[in-house]
Motif scaffolding. Sequence first.
Motif, PDB file in Angstrom:
ATOM      1  N   ILE A   1      29.355 -49.254   7.621  1.00 47.20           N
ATOM      2  CA  ILE A   1      30.321 -48.993   6.555  1.00 47.20           C
ATOM      3  C   ILE A   1      29.850 -47.827   5.694  1.00 47.20           C
ATOM      4  CG2 ILE A   1      31.438 -49.942   4.502  1.00 47.20           C
ATOM      5  CD1 ILE A   1      31.221 -52.710   5.853  1.00 47.20           C
ATOM      6  N   GLY A   2      28.583 -47.826   5.356  1.00 44.61           N
ATOM      7  CA  GLY A   2      28.035 -46.727   4.565  1.00 44.61           C
ATOM      8  C   GLY A   2      28.143 -45.391   5.283  1.00 44.61           C
ATOM      9  N   ALA A   3      27.848 -45.400   6.575  1.00 46.49           N
ATOM     10  CA  ALA A   3      27.932 -44.158   7.355  1.00 46.49           C
ATOM     11  C   ALA A   3      29.371 -43.672   7.459  1.00 46.49           C
ATOM     12  CB  ALA A   3      27.345 -44.388   8.747  1.00 46.49           C
ATOM     13  N   ILE A   4      30.311 -44.587   7.622  1.00 46.72           N
ATOM     14  CA  ILE A   4      31.726 -44.218   7.690  1.00 46.72           C
ATOM     15  C   ILE A   4      32.167 -43.601   6.372  1.00 46.72           C
ATOM     16  CG2 ILE A   4      34.075 -45.138   7.842  1.00 46.72           C
ATOM     17  CD1 ILE A   4      32.965 -47.180   9.885  1.00 46.72           C
ATOM     18  N   ALA A   5      31.757 -44.203   5.264  1.00 47.58           N
ATOM     19  CA  ALA A   5      32.116 -43.660   3.951  1.00 47.58           C
ATOM     20  C   ALA A   5      31.566 -42.246   3.772  1.00 47.58           C
ATOM     21  CB  ALA A   5      31.593 -44.574   2.848  1.00 47.58           C
ATOM     22  N   ARG A   6      30.330 -42.031   4.205  1.00 45.92           N
ATOM     23  CA  ARG A   6      29.720 -40.705   4.080  1.00 45.92           C
ATOM     24  C   ARG A   6      30.496 -39.674   4.895  1.00 45.92           C
ATOM     25  NH1 ARG A   6      23.230 -39.682   4.935  1.00 45.92           N
ATOM     26  NH2 ARG A   6      23.173 -37.476   4.296  1.00 45.92           N
ATOM     27  N   THR A   7      30.856 -40.018   6.117  1.00 50.92           N
ATOM     28  CA  THR A   7      31.620 -39.101   6.963  1.00 50.92           C
ATOM     29  C   THR A   7      33.014 -38.885   6.414  1.00 50.92           C
ATOM     30  OG1 THR A   7      30.369 -39.870   8.886  1.00 50.92           O
ATOM     31  CG2 THR A   7      32.393 -38.651   9.314  1.00 50.92           C
ATOM     32  N   ALA A   8      33.612 -39.938   5.862  1.00 49.84           N
ATOM     33  CA  ALA A   8      34.952 -39.814   5.285  1.00 49.84           C
ATOM     34  C   ALA A   8      34.970 -38.756   4.190  1.00 49.84           C
ATOM     35  CB  ALA A   8      35.410 -41.165   4.738  1.00 49.84           C
ATOM     36  N   VAL A   9      33.985 -38.797   3.319  1.00 55.52           N
ATOM     37  CA  VAL A   9      33.911 -37.815   2.239  1.00 55.52           C
ATOM     38  C   VAL A   9      33.689 -36.412   2.798  1.00 55.52           C
ATOM     39  CG1 VAL A   9      32.557 -37.070   0.248  1.00 55.52           C
ATOM     40  CG2 VAL A   9      33.141 -39.482   0.522  1.00 55.52           C
ATOM     41  N   CYS A  10      32.792 -36.301   3.771  1.00 56.15           N
ATOM     42  CA  CYS A  10      32.487 -34.991   4.349  1.00 56.15           C
ATOM     43  C   CYS A  10      33.694 -34.376   5.061  1.00 56.15           C
ATOM     44  CB  CYS A  10      31.324 -35.105   5.337  1.00 56.15           C
ATOM     45  SG  CYS A  10      29.728 -35.410   4.566  1.00 56.15           S
ATOM     46  N   CYS A  11      34.560 -35.211   5.617  1.00 54.15           N
ATOM     47  CA  CYS A  11      35.693 -34.721   6.405  1.00 54.15           C
ATOM     48  C   CYS A  11      37.024 -34.744   5.651  1.00 54.15           C
ATOM     49  CB  CYS A  11      35.817 -35.524   7.703  1.00 54.15           C
ATOM     50  SG  CYS A  11      34.439 -35.280   8.847  1.00 54.15           S
ATOM     51  N   GLY A  12      36.987 -35.054   4.371  1.00 53.58           N
ATOM     52  CA  GLY A  12      38.187 -34.947   3.565  1.00 53.58           C
ATOM     53  C   GLY A  12      39.086 -36.154   3.508  1.00 53.58           C
ATOM     54  N   ALA A  13      38.647 -37.296   4.048  1.00 54.78           N
ATOM     55  CA  ALA A  13      39.449 -38.518   3.897  1.00 54.78           C
ATOM     56  C   ALA A  13      39.366 -38.981   2.448  1.00 54.78           C
ATOM     57  CB  ALA A  13      38.958 -39.604   4.840  1.00 54.78           C
ATOM     58  N   GLN A  14      40.470 -39.463   1.932  1.00 54.68           N
ATOM     59  CA  GLN A  14      40.488 -39.815   0.514  1.00 54.68           C
ATOM     60  C   GLN A  14      40.275 -41.289   0.244  1.00 54.68           C
ATOM     61  OE1 GLN A  14      43.320 -38.595   2.069  1.00 54.68           O
ATOM     62  NE2 GLN A  14      44.005 -36.713   1.079  1.00 54.68           N
ATOM     63  N   GLY A  15      40.526 -42.163   1.219  1.00 58.26           N
ATOM     64  CA  GLY A  15      40.441 -43.580   0.936  1.00 58.26           C
ATOM     65  C   GLY A  15      40.005 -44.418   2.118  1.00 58.26           C
ATOM     66  N   ILE A  16      39.401 -45.553   1.803  1.00 53.32           N
ATOM     67  CA  ILE A  16      39.001 -46.542   2.808  1.00 53.32           C
ATOM     68  C   ILE A  16      39.618 -47.873   2.395  1.00 53.32           C
ATOM     69  CG2 ILE A  16      37.088 -47.801   3.851  1.00 53.32           C
ATOM     70  CD1 ILE A  16      35.342 -45.338   3.381  1.00 53.32           C
ATOM     71  N   ILE A  17      40.274 -48.529   3.340  1.00 57.26           N
ATOM     72  CA  ILE A  17      40.929 -49.808   3.086  1.00 57.26           C
ATOM     73  C   ILE A  17      40.125 -50.909   3.780  1.00 57.26           C
ATOM     74  CG2 ILE A  17      43.056 -51.135   3.349  1.00 57.26           C
ATOM     75  CD1 ILE A  17      44.490 -48.374   3.694  1.00 57.26           C
ATOM     76  N   ILE A  18      39.767 -51.935   3.036  1.00 59.63           N
ATOM     77  CA  ILE A  18      39.002 -53.044   3.601  1.00 59.63           C
ATOM     78  C   ILE A  18      39.675 -54.365   3.225  1.00 59.63           C
ATOM     79  CG2 ILE A  18      36.804 -51.785   3.538  1.00 59.63           C
ATOM     80  CD1 ILE A  18      36.081 -53.449   1.041  1.00 59.63           C
ATOM     81  N   PRO A  19      39.497 -55.398   4.045  1.00 63.16           N
ATOM     82  CA  PRO A  19      40.018 -56.727   3.683  1.00 63.16           C
ATOM     83  C   PRO A  19      39.056 -57.427   2.744  1.00 63.16           C
ATOM     84  CG  PRO A  19      38.961 -56.827   5.815  1.00 63.16           C
ATOM     85  CD  PRO A  19      38.872 -55.390   5.378  1.00 63.16           C
ATOM     86  N   ASP A  20      39.560 -58.440   2.020  1.00 59.10           N
ATOM     87  CA  ASP A  20      38.664 -59.159   1.111  1.00 59.10           C
ATOM     88  C   ASP A  20      37.766 -60.148   1.847  1.00 59.10           C
ATOM     89  OD1 ASP A  20      40.447 -61.175   1.715  1.00 59.10           O
ATOM     90  OD2 ASP A  20      41.294 -61.345  -0.276  1.00 59.10           O
ATOM     91  N   LYS A  21      38.057 -60.377   3.145  1.00 61.42           N
ATOM     92  CA  LYS A  21      37.200 -61.247   3.953  1.00 61.42           C
ATOM     93  C   LYS A  21      36.975 -60.603   5.319  1.00 61.42           C
ATOM     94  CE  LYS A  21      39.034 -65.433   1.758  1.00 61.42           C
ATOM     95  NZ  LYS A  21      39.782 -66.699   1.972  1.00 61.42           N
ATOM     96  N   GLY A  22      35.843 -60.912   5.940  1.00 61.83           N
ATOM     97  CA  GLY A  22      35.593 -60.428   7.293  1.00 61.83           C
ATOM     98  C   GLY A  22      35.113 -58.998   7.373  1.00 61.83           C
ATOM     99  N   VAL A  23      34.522 -58.515   6.290  1.00 61.22           N
ATOM    100  CA  VAL A  23      33.978 -57.156   6.293  1.00 61.22           C
ATOM    101  C   VAL A  23      32.632 -57.204   5.593  1.00 61.22           C
ATOM    102  CG1 VAL A  23      34.968 -56.439   4.082  1.00 61.22           C
ATOM    103  CG2 VAL A  23      34.562 -54.718   5.847  1.00 61.22           C
ATOM    104  N   GLY A  24      31.745 -56.295   5.965  1.00 61.96           N
ATOM    105  CA  GLY A  24      30.434 -56.262   5.341  1.00 61.96           C
ATOM    106  C   GLY A  24      30.531 -56.004   3.846  1.00 61.96           C
ATOM    107  N   ALA A  25      29.621 -56.602   3.074  1.00 56.71           N
ATOM    108  CA  ALA A  25      29.644 -56.443   1.617  1.00 56.71           C
ATOM    109  C   ALA A  25      29.306 -55.008   1.228  1.00 56.71           C
ATOM    110  CB  ALA A  25      28.643 -57.400   0.983  1.00 56.71           C
ATOM    111  N   LEU A  26      30.000 -54.512   0.215  1.00 54.33           N
ATOM    112  CA  LEU A  26      29.677 -53.187  -0.312  1.00 54.33           C
ATOM    113  C   LEU A  26      28.603 -53.368  -1.379  1.00 54.33           C
ATOM    114  CD1 LEU A  26      33.173 -51.453  -0.529  1.00 54.33           C
ATOM    115  CD2 LEU A  26      31.642 -51.757   1.413  1.00 54.33           C
TER     116      LEU A  26
END
Length: 253
Positions: A110-135
Amino acid sequence: MKKSSLIIGRQPLIEAFESGKAIDKIFMYKNINGENIQHIRQLAKDNHVPVQMVPVEKLNSFTRANHQGIVAIAAVVQYTELQQVIDHIVSKGGHPLFMMLDGVTDVRNIGAIARTAVCCGAQGIIIPDKGVGALNEETMKSSAGALEMVHISRVSSLAHAVDTLHLNGISVMGAEMKADQKVYEMDFKQPCCIIMGSEEKGIQRFLSKAADAHFAIPIAGSFDSYNVSVAAGIILYEAMKQRIPHPLSLSTQ
């Protein structure tokens, strides 16, 4: 876990909610009752905060203080409602580019995806409140701080999030191994959201059916699959490459 990230007791948790503090998760004694419990449950529901019912020993492992049957973990990021994110991006002349994470549980991914998202111009990440790694702090470290530079929307239903995206004219695309179209054949210049599933199970069936298109990343030879964060990097780079001649498309924060 850092003690500073804990919110201990009923009234401190209510005050945290009322002050707008982001809460990652609530641990509640399985036989809890009494004052403010229904109010806390409603606040958790309204803010898409998962509540886990646990034995008292679990709560005691967090703290020796009088927890009154409740311990919450403060989030290290501030969540933003999905429609607000869309409105913000569009008002600034940007073309939305989102990532939706379905069943991605490894915080380093998740952290790596967020880093790449910022580098490549993505503005948002959508996650569910359950079934996803904790931020948490580890996720923030893996993102090199990128989680503070991209909008994070936590939703109670990914299906409802897809509906919101569609109502705002945003195409939803699923990354799936067996899709006929290839990643380089997709039009990422349009407002779009890319769904990434877990490496084990992929995208849930109901989300796959709700997607407007599906695509695969070519793999040389017969190896099984890419790591999910690596796959996200390949996809986001392709999106950025397509959007480079269109500066407004990369408008973000």
